[in-house]
Design a protein around this motif. Structure first.
Motif, PDB file in Angstrom:
ATOM      1  N   ASP A  91      -3.967  -3.459  10.068  1.00 59.42           N
ATOM      2  CA  ASP A  91      -3.113  -2.291   9.862  1.00 59.42           C
ATOM      3  C   ASP A  91      -2.820  -2.227   8.376  1.00 59.42           C
ATOM      4  O   ASP A  91      -2.066  -3.041   7.838  1.00 59.42           O
ATOM      5  N   VAL A  92      -3.456  -1.277   7.692  1.00 63.71           N
ATOM      6  CA  VAL A  92      -3.355  -1.189   6.240  1.00 63.71           C
ATOM      7  C   VAL A  92      -2.260  -0.195   5.866  1.00 63.71           C
ATOM      8  O   VAL A  92      -2.332   0.993   6.207  1.00 63.71           O
ATOM      9  N   ASP A  93      -1.234  -0.694   5.185  1.00 61.92           N
ATOM     10  CA  ASP A  93      -0.171   0.164   4.669  1.00 61.92           C
ATOM     11  C   ASP A  93       0.085  -0.200   3.213  1.00 61.92           C
ATOM     12  O   ASP A  93      -0.665  -0.989   2.617  1.00 61.92           O
ATOM     13  N   ALA A  94       1.097   0.365   2.634  1.00 60.01           N
ATOM     14  CA  ALA A  94       1.373   0.138   1.214  1.00 60.01           C
ATOM     15  C   ALA A  94       1.623  -1.341   0.921  1.00 60.01           C
ATOM     16  O   ALA A  94       1.181  -1.869  -0.112  1.00 60.01           O
ATOM     17  N   ARG A  95       2.318  -2.016   1.837  1.00 58.68           N
ATOM     18  CA  ARG A  95       2.592  -3.442   1.627  1.00 58.68           C
ATOM     19  C   ARG A  95       1.301  -4.257   1.675  1.00 58.68           C
ATOM     20  O   ARG A  95       1.105  -5.172   0.862  1.00 58.68           O
ATOM     21  N   THR A  96       0.421  -3.930   2.609  1.00 58.10           N
ATOM     22  CA  THR A  96      -0.851  -4.637   2.717  1.00 58.10           C
ATOM     23  C   THR A  96      -1.681  -4.455   1.450  1.00 58.10           C
ATOM     24  O   THR A  96      -2.281  -5.401   0.930  1.00 58.10           O
ATOM     25  N   LEU A  97      -1.721  -3.213   0.942  1.00 55.84           N
ATOM     26  CA  LEU A  97      -2.489  -2.941  -0.261  1.00 55.84           C
ATOM     27  C   LEU A  97      -1.923  -3.691  -1.473  1.00 55.84           C
ATOM     28  O   LEU A  97      -2.673  -4.200  -2.309  1.00 55.84           O
TER      29      LEU A  97
END
Length: 292
Positions: free
Chosen positions: A236-242
């Protein structure tokens, strides 16, 4: 076969002159400087090509044939430049692909090497092992090398450490080995490079990445698949992951830079699709830097 654009060829001739100045900070650069000094024992003549030192032109031969030729002289031992091209599946990614970038860099390095009197050997690493694509000792011998380069494909798994040791075992003690790879297989990289460098072999890493590896542009629920192993991972790619990804890749770059410096290797990063000449300038500056 446009592996070297015209503007790049002119720049490479400038870089070759800088590399010949020596004495340099690496064994290979010092070997280049010795060859540039030239011995007095005549070897043969060959046709003049653009970029040759005009002082080497045989004017008597020109007067007889009206065709410029240059004299070649024996040296104790010509310096060796080995170029190891990563042919694993991950190099197929990108548009243009990382492999296309690696081909262009390898061609420019071969041109640069032959311009300073080196014997250039080109190797391809694949899942099946390492094979030599060819060699060249002058620019007039580069065409078969470039033809072999254009025929390379990117597929299969990486075995970077084994490839490096394979080439290092076949190189002289004053050779330069340049590895053109995305360096995505670094498991046993540093022990192997230490072993390779024990014989005073000069090592350089040209890391080639594509823009999306530096700055991913996707987000949401995704299934990622490894190119070389076909393994899948749901994320699940979100701003935190990026943000975490950017921090990790920067940490990796810092480690590559630090370990390379620790072992005396050159490390240069390139982006597929971007102009490679600034990186080549930095590499030559590192290689030809005088002791100070």
């Amino acid at each position: 076969m446009n592996l070297i654009p015209p503007h790049a060829e002119a720049e490479l001739r400038v870089l070759a002159r800088r590399l010949r100045h020596g004495p340099g900070s690496t064994a290979w650069a010092r070997a280049v400087a010795r060859v540039a000094g030239a011995s007095s024992e005549f070897l043969d003549r060959r046709p003049y090509v653009l970029g040759d030192d005009r002082r080497s032109i045989d004017w008597k031969g020109y007067a007889k044939t009206l065709r410029p030729v240059v004299k070649r002289f024996h040296s104790e031992r010509a310096p060796e430049l080995h170029i190891l091209l990563d042919g694993s599946g991950s190099l197929a990614l990108g548009e243009p692909s990382k492999l296309e970038c690696a081909r262009g860099l390898s061609a420019m390095l071969a041109y640069l090497g032959t311009s300073v009197g080196a014997r250039v050997q080109l190797w391809l690493g694949t899942e099946a092992g390492v094979r030599r694509l060819g060699q060249a000792s002058s620019r007039v011998e580069l065409l078969p090398l470039f033809t072999a380069l254009m025929a390379t494909r990117a597929e299969g798994k990486t075995a970077l450490s084994e490839w490096i040791l394979h080439v290092a075992e076949r190189a002289s003690s004053e050779a330069c080995l340049i590895v053109a790879s995305d360096l995505l297989d670094t498991g046993a990289l540093w022990p192997s490079t230490f072993s390779a460098a024990k014989g005073r072999l000069s090592l350089a890493f040209f890391q080639i990445l594509e823009p999306r590896e530096l700055e991913p542009s996707f987000e949401g629920d995704l299934t990622l698949q490894a190119v070389e192993t076909n393994e899948q991972l749901d994320v699940d790619v979100d701003a935190r992951t990026l943000a975490a990804y950017r921090a990790e890749i920067q940490k990796w770059f810092n480690e590559l830079d630090a370990r390379s410096k620790q072992l005396g290797h050159a490390y240069q990063r390139f982006v597929a699709g971007a102009d490679p000449l600034p990186g080549l300038r930095q590499f030559v500056a590192h290689t030809a830097a005088a002791h100070g």
